[in-house]
Design a protein around this motif. Sequence first.
Motif, PDB file in Angstrom:
ATOM      1  N   ILE A  15       0.825  -1.221   0.000  1.00 57.33           N
ATOM      2  CA  ILE A  15       0.000   0.000   0.000  1.00 57.33           C
ATOM      3  C   ILE A  15       0.856   1.266   0.000  1.00 57.33           C
ATOM      4  O   ILE A  15       0.335   2.356  -0.197  1.00 57.33           O
ATOM      5  N   LYS A  16       2.148   1.095   0.204  1.00 53.92           N
ATOM      6  CA  LYS A  16       3.040   2.265   0.156  1.00 53.92           C
ATOM      7  C   LYS A  16       3.558   2.508  -1.260  1.00 53.92           C
ATOM      8  O   LYS A  16       4.193   3.528  -1.540  1.00 53.92           O
ATOM      9  N   GLU A  17       3.296   1.567  -2.161  1.00 48.20           N
ATOM     10  CA  GLU A  17       3.755   1.738  -3.544  1.00 48.20           C
ATOM     11  C   GLU A  17       2.895   2.784  -4.252  1.00 48.20           C
ATOM     12  O   GLU A  17       1.766   3.056  -3.835  1.00 48.20           O
ATOM     13  N   SER A  18       3.428   3.357  -5.354  1.00 49.41           N
ATOM     14  CA  SER A  18       2.700   4.443  -6.026  1.00 49.41           C
ATOM     15  C   SER A  18       1.371   3.936  -6.597  1.00 49.41           C
ATOM     16  O   SER A  18       0.374   4.638  -6.565  1.00 49.41           O
ATOM     17  N   ASP A  19       1.353   2.713  -7.112  1.00 44.18           N
ATOM     18  CA  ASP A  19       0.092   2.119  -7.566  1.00 44.18           C
ATOM     19  C   ASP A  19      -0.277   0.993  -6.593  1.00 44.18           C
ATOM     20  O   ASP A  19      -0.075  -0.194  -6.870  1.00 44.18           O
TER      21      ASP A  19
END
Length: 185
Positions: A15-19
């Motif tokens: 959930i910390k990734e850009s997508d």
Amino acid sequence: MFQTERFIAECQAAIKESDALSAVKELVAGVVSEPTEVLRALGEPERSGVQTIYKAFDLTILNVCWGPRMEFHPHDHRMWAVIGIYGGCEQNTFYRRSKAGLTKHGAKALNGKDAIALGATIIHAVTNPLDQITGAIHVYGGDFFATPRSEWDPKTLEEHPYNVEHTMRAFEAANEQLRTKVTRT
Ligand SMILES: [Fe+2]
């Protein structure tokens, strides 16, 4: 191999990734591609119900077991969601808001090993078309229980605030039917 604690940690990272939605979908798709591993970790579903695996302000992970032939009324989430099926089938009907309240605009049957990503504005109803429990992992990009959202009467399509007790009653009614079935056979 599916391990609950590791899956939680992987979701927290995803959930910390850009997508975040795509990252979580890939993660869930990987997990349900080995349903026997999920069953080993979570147990064979014997009752309908919702088990909270993890809950925080930015992430909710649920083990959702739909009772046989259970029909769940239209609702929204107001956050993205990923659904992955590890046993059975989840029939999704999608809706859009309209003057009539809601209008159907699509359907998708999810079977074992399927995973789907749902955007934050999605409105859907869920049916288990089978005579067995359907097991699914649901991941939401927020606190699923604390976020105000809507549900719609399946007959009148009137919009109401989401009522968690209504949800719990629906799962209990499914369990009651399961008990009746077991008694009869
Ligand atoms: Fe939903």
